[in-house]
Design a protein around this motif. Structure first.
Motif, mmCIF file in Angstrom:
data_model
loop_
_atom_site.group_PDB
_atom_site.id
_atom_site.type_symbol
_atom_site.label_atom_id
_atom_site.label_comp_id
_atom_site.label_asym_id
_atom_site.label_seq_id
_atom_site.Cartn_x
_atom_site.Cartn_y
_atom_site.Cartn_z
ATOM 1 N N GLN A 1 0.830 -1.198 0.000
ATOM 2 C CA GLN A 1 0.000 0.000 0.000
ATOM 3 C C GLN A 1 0.869 1.255 0.000
ATOM 4 O O GLN A 1 0.606 2.203 -0.735
ATOM 5 N N ALA A 2 1.892 1.258 0.832
ATOM 6 C CA ALA A 2 2.792 2.413 0.884
ATOM 7 C C ALA A 2 3.472 2.637 -0.470
ATOM 8 O O ALA A 2 3.558 3.765 -0.957
ATOM 9 N N MET A 3 3.948 1.566 -1.096
ATOM 10 C CA MET A 3 4.643 1.691 -2.385
ATOM 11 C C MET A 3 3.699 2.109 -3.512
ATOM 12 O O MET A 3 4.128 2.699 -4.506
ATOM 13 N N SER A 4 2.405 1.843 -3.359
ATOM 14 C CA SER A 4 1.455 2.279 -4.385
ATOM 15 C C SER A 4 1.361 3.806 -4.428
ATOM 16 O O SER A 4 0.892 4.371 -5.410
ATOM 17 N N ASN A 5 1.839 4.455 -3.382
ATOM 18 C CA ASN A 5 1.843 5.915 -3.321
ATOM 19 C C ASN A 5 3.204 6.514 -3.647
ATOM 20 O O ASN A 5 3.428 7.709 -3.435
ATOM 21 N N LEU A 6 4.091 5.691 -4.157
ATOM 22 C CA LEU A 6 5.405 6.143 -4.597
ATOM 23 C C LEU A 6 5.350 6.277 -6.116
ATOM 24 O O LEU A 6 5.377 5.282 -6.836
ATOM 25 N N ALA A 7 5.204 7.496 -6.595
ATOM 26 C CA ALA A 7 5.127 7.709 -8.039
ATOM 27 C C ALA A 7 6.412 7.220 -8.697
ATOM 28 O O ALA A 7 7.506 7.478 -8.199
ATOM 29 N N ALA A 8 6.261 6.500 -9.810
ATOM 30 C CA ALA A 8 7.425 5.942 -10.496
ATOM 31 C C ALA A 8 7.229 6.033 -12.003
ATOM 32 O O ALA A 8 6.115 5.870 -12.509
ATOM 33 N N ALA A 9 8.331 6.279 -12.696
ATOM 34 C CA ALA A 9 8.303 6.255 -14.154
ATOM 35 C C ALA A 9 7.919 4.851 -14.620
ATOM 36 O O ALA A 9 8.160 3.860 -13.926
ATOM 37 N N ALA B 1 10.298 -0.520 -11.531
ATOM 38 C CA ALA B 1 11.502 -0.581 -10.699
ATOM 39 C C ALA B 1 12.748 -0.545 -11.571
ATOM 40 O O ALA B 1 13.344 -1.573 -11.895
ATOM 41 N N ALA B 2 13.130 0.667 -11.972
ATOM 42 C CA ALA B 2 14.332 0.893 -12.768
ATOM 43 C C ALA B 2 14.813 2.306 -12.479
ATOM 44 O O ALA B 2 14.006 3.206 -12.248
ATOM 45 N N CYS B 3 16.123 2.491 -12.477
ATOM 46 C CA CYS B 3 16.656 3.839 -12.251
ATOM 47 C C CYS B 3 18.125 3.898 -12.648
ATOM 48 O O CYS B 3 18.756 2.875 -12.895
ATOM 49 N N LEU C 1 19.829 0.290 -13.238
ATOM 50 C CA LEU C 1 19.423 -0.981 -12.652
ATOM 51 C C LEU C 1 17.967 -1.232 -13.003
ATOM 52 O O LEU C 1 17.186 -0.299 -13.169
ATOM 53 N N VAL C 2 17.653 -2.504 -13.180
ATOM 54 C CA VAL C 2 16.296 -2.949 -13.496
ATOM 55 C C VAL C 2 16.005 -4.149 -12.611
ATOM 56 O O VAL C 2 16.813 -5.077 -12.529
ATOM 57 N N CYS C 3 14.844 -4.133 -11.941
ATOM 58 C CA CYS C 3 14.455 -5.227 -11.051
ATOM 59 C C CYS C 3 13.403 -6.098 -11.735
ATOM 60 O O CYS C 3 12.400 -5.582 -12.230
#
Length: 166
Positions: free
Chosen positions: A13-21, A40-42, A52-54
């Motif tokens: 739930q917390a990660m759903s509020n982490l905006a990500a490309a 999950a890449a940056c 990195l890519v997960c």
């Protein structure tokens, strides 16, 4: 089906509020042609240029990426939500059909999305296993980018176009 403990649910739930490309990661080689949607890449460092890519080790895609040893990170533009959905499997379009669309351009031997905001190709230099995922460190071989598009992000379990197009 595995039941998640309360801590895992709270974390999700917390990660759903982490905006990500939003990205479509592609590969091609002896182990096949494949693409998946990931957030999950940056970037890691510019010396040498590395990202990195997960990728979940339990997915069939994991072995294809590992076997080919090369990949492309396509950073999606704000108007490419449909591609994010196709490559996440939401639309059930077969993989071969996805690569038959006239949206691809070869960059250093790997299919990249012609209209991606950024396309990076590279080779996997090392892998770190953490929990259910592998973290692939990818040294960049080729780069293509455009500055005339918004970015596509995933936030609060939905896609959003953000930023100003130049």
């Amino acid at each position: 089906m595995t039941t998640l403990d309360p801590r895992q649910l709270e974390f999700r739930q917390a990660m759903s509020n982490l905006a990500a490309a939003v990205h479509v990661v592609t590969t091609d080689g002896a182990h096949g042609r494949l693409g998946i949607t990931v957030s999950a890449a940056c970037s890691v460092t510019d010396s040498p240029p590395t990202i990195l890519v997960c990728i979940n080790r339990g997915s069939t895609a994991h072995d294809v990426f590992t076997g080919n040893g090369r990949l492309a990170l396509n950073v999606l533009a704000g108007d490419q939500e449909d591609l994010a959905r196709h490559f996440s499997g939401q639309t059930h379009v077969p993989m071969a059909d996805r690569f038959a669309w006239d949206v691809w351009e070869d960059l250093d031997g790997i299919p990249t999305l012609r209209d991606a905001r950024v396309a990076l190709t590279g080779h996997i230099t090392s892998t770190l296993e953490q929990g259910t995922h592998s973290v692939f460190f990818v040294e960049i071989d080729a780069i293509r980018h455009r500055s005339d598009a918004q970015a596509l992000v995933y936030d609060s379990r939905a896609f959003h176009a953000v930023g100003a197009a130049a």
